[in-house]
Design an enzyme around this catalytic site. Structure first.
Site, mmCIF file in Angstrom:
data_model
loop_
_atom_site.group_PDB
_atom_site.id
_atom_site.type_symbol
_atom_site.label_atom_id
_atom_site.label_comp_id
_atom_site.label_asym_id
_atom_site.label_seq_id
_atom_site.Cartn_x
_atom_site.Cartn_y
_atom_site.Cartn_z
ATOM 1 N N THR A 30 4.128 8.818 30.382
ATOM 2 C CA THR A 30 4.838 7.514 30.708
ATOM 3 C C THR A 30 5.272 7.295 29.389
ATOM 4 O OG1 THR A 30 2.678 7.694 31.547
ATOM 5 C CG2 THR A 30 3.626 5.232 31.098
ATOM 6 N N PHE A 37 3.538 10.109 39.455
ATOM 7 C CA PHE A 37 3.307 10.069 40.009
ATOM 8 C C PHE A 37 2.379 10.076 41.469
ATOM 9 C CE2 PHE A 37 1.593 13.477 41.000
ATOM 10 C CZ PHE A 37 1.073 15.048 39.955
ATOM 11 N N ARG A 38 0.915 9.582 41.007
ATOM 12 C CA ARG A 38 0.111 9.239 42.033
ATOM 13 C C ARG A 38 0.380 7.448 41.863
ATOM 14 N NH1 ARG A 38 -1.924 11.960 38.401
ATOM 15 N NH2 ARG A 38 -1.785 14.599 38.758
ATOM 16 N N GLN A 105 -2.632 17.870 31.968
ATOM 17 C CA GLN A 105 -2.262 18.433 33.641
ATOM 18 C C GLN A 105 -1.557 17.545 33.625
ATOM 19 O OE1 GLN A 105 -5.139 14.765 33.334
ATOM 20 N NE2 GLN A 105 -6.345 15.698 34.669
ATOM 21 N N ASP A 108 5.397 18.051 33.439
ATOM 22 C CA ASP A 108 7.054 18.606 33.172
ATOM 23 C C ASP A 108 7.393 19.117 32.283
ATOM 24 O OD1 ASP A 108 5.641 17.682 31.118
ATOM 25 O OD2 ASP A 108 5.813 15.440 31.539
ATOM 26 N N HIS A 123 -2.234 22.059 36.908
ATOM 27 C CA HIS A 123 -1.827 21.889 37.701
ATOM 28 C C HIS A 123 -0.201 22.473 37.584
ATOM 29 C CE1 HIS A 123 -3.971 17.885 37.464
ATOM 30 N NE2 HIS A 123 -4.350 19.538 38.063
ATOM 31 N N CYS A 134 10.855 35.923 48.961
ATOM 32 C CA CYS A 134 11.086 36.894 48.348
ATOM 33 C C CYS A 134 10.754 36.953 47.313
ATOM 34 C CB CYS A 134 12.331 37.648 47.854
ATOM 35 S SG CYS A 134 13.627 36.840 47.452
ATOM 36 N N THR A 193 -5.969 10.421 29.540
ATOM 37 C CA THR A 193 -5.762 10.685 30.966
ATOM 38 C C THR A 193 -6.837 9.788 30.811
ATOM 39 O OG1 THR A 193 -6.855 12.236 31.890
ATOM 40 C CG2 THR A 193 -6.677 12.738 29.883
ATOM 41 N N SER A 194 -7.467 9.263 31.897
ATOM 42 C CA SER A 194 -8.502 8.702 32.584
ATOM 43 C C SER A 194 -9.599 9.422 32.749
ATOM 44 C CB SER A 194 -9.224 7.849 33.302
ATOM 45 O OG SER A 194 -8.058 7.977 34.627
HETATM 46 ZN ZN LIG Z 1 14.101 34.853 48.644
#
Ligand SMILES: [Zn+2]
Length: 243
Positions: A30, A37-38, A105, A108, A123, A134, A193-194
């Site tokens: 942040t 994003f949540r 978590q 980015d 994550h 492929c 983080t919470s």
């Molecule tokens: Zn491919």
């Protein structure tokens, strides 16, 4: 202890630490201008018909890739973001031999951008993307520049970000690396983080070292288990620290 005394106490813990592990969550990103994003702001319901937990799930990705990538590019891809004072501090600790790495978590890639080498991305990361057919590798720019759904330029398969979606399992190799680091650490510093997002709380249980430090704007369910809790912004804490 008042806030200043707590920061001094944190400095003392860092000075004495041999093997720090950092655990970082959305609050660290942040500060680089990346919203969680949540979180759903006022405009959210006008833009999206479903909550984030639904859109970034495995079945939704399979069934509605167009809508998935609309959300993903809008809310999860922030390629202009730069590392902040927290990323830099953590990278500096590793460079000086004081840290065993960072468990994050966040997806980015900003810890690596700051210079951290040992990063356990539980994550996943937006920086890695693979063709589902492929397995050709693509960078994040390829996803961003694609119109709508990104397709593989070699075989035409859908290119999927290496980000853990709801309903998907975490990488065992990454988890085991994170657990080993936490078990070997004498200081665990949890930042931004919470601790309610899976599997954060479970990972904390592997810590058997001396000091558990929590720095988060708001209180967390684990505050009572910690040796030091600082409920403050990173801008107020980190400029006062040195390694
Ligand atoms: Zn491919």
């Amino acid at each position: 202890m008042n806030k200043e005394e707590k920061i001094q106490e944190f400095q003392k813990i860092i000075d004495q630490a041999k093997h720090i592990v950092f655990f970082t969550g959305a609050g660290v990103s942040t500060l680089s201008g990346i919203p969680d994003f949540r979180s759903q702001d006022g405009l959210y319901n006008q833009k999206y018909a479903y909550p984030p937990e639904e859109i970034i799930s495995h079945h939704y990705f399979e069934e509605n890739p167009e809508e998935f990538f609309r959300f993903y590019k809008d809310k999860m891809l922030h390629l202009d973001a730069k590392p902040n004072i927290v990323h830099t501090f953590i990278a500096e600790c590793e460079k000086k031999g004081k840290s065993l790495g960072v468990v994050t978590q966040n997806i980015d890639g900003l810890h690596q951008a700051a210079g951290s080498k040992r990063v356990y991305e539980i994550h996943g990361s937006v920086e890695r993307n693979y063709c589902e057919k492929c397995h050709k590798f693509f960078n994040a720019e390829y996803i961003k520049d694609a119109e709508g759904v990104p397709y593989c330029d070699a075989c035409g398969g859908i290119v999927k970000p290496d980000v853990v979606l709801y309903e998907e399992g975490l990488s065992e190799a990454v988890l085991n690396g994170a657990i080993a680091a936490i078990q070997s650490s004498d200081v665990l510093v949890v930042l931004g983080t919470s601790l309610v997002v899976y599997p954060a709380a479970g990972l904390l249980r592997y810590f058997g070292g001396k000091y558990l430090v929590l720095i988060n704007r708001d209180a967390t369910p684990y505050d009572t288990a910690a040796d030091l809790v600082i409920n403050d912004t990173f801008e107020n804490v980190f400029p006062k620290l040195h390694i």
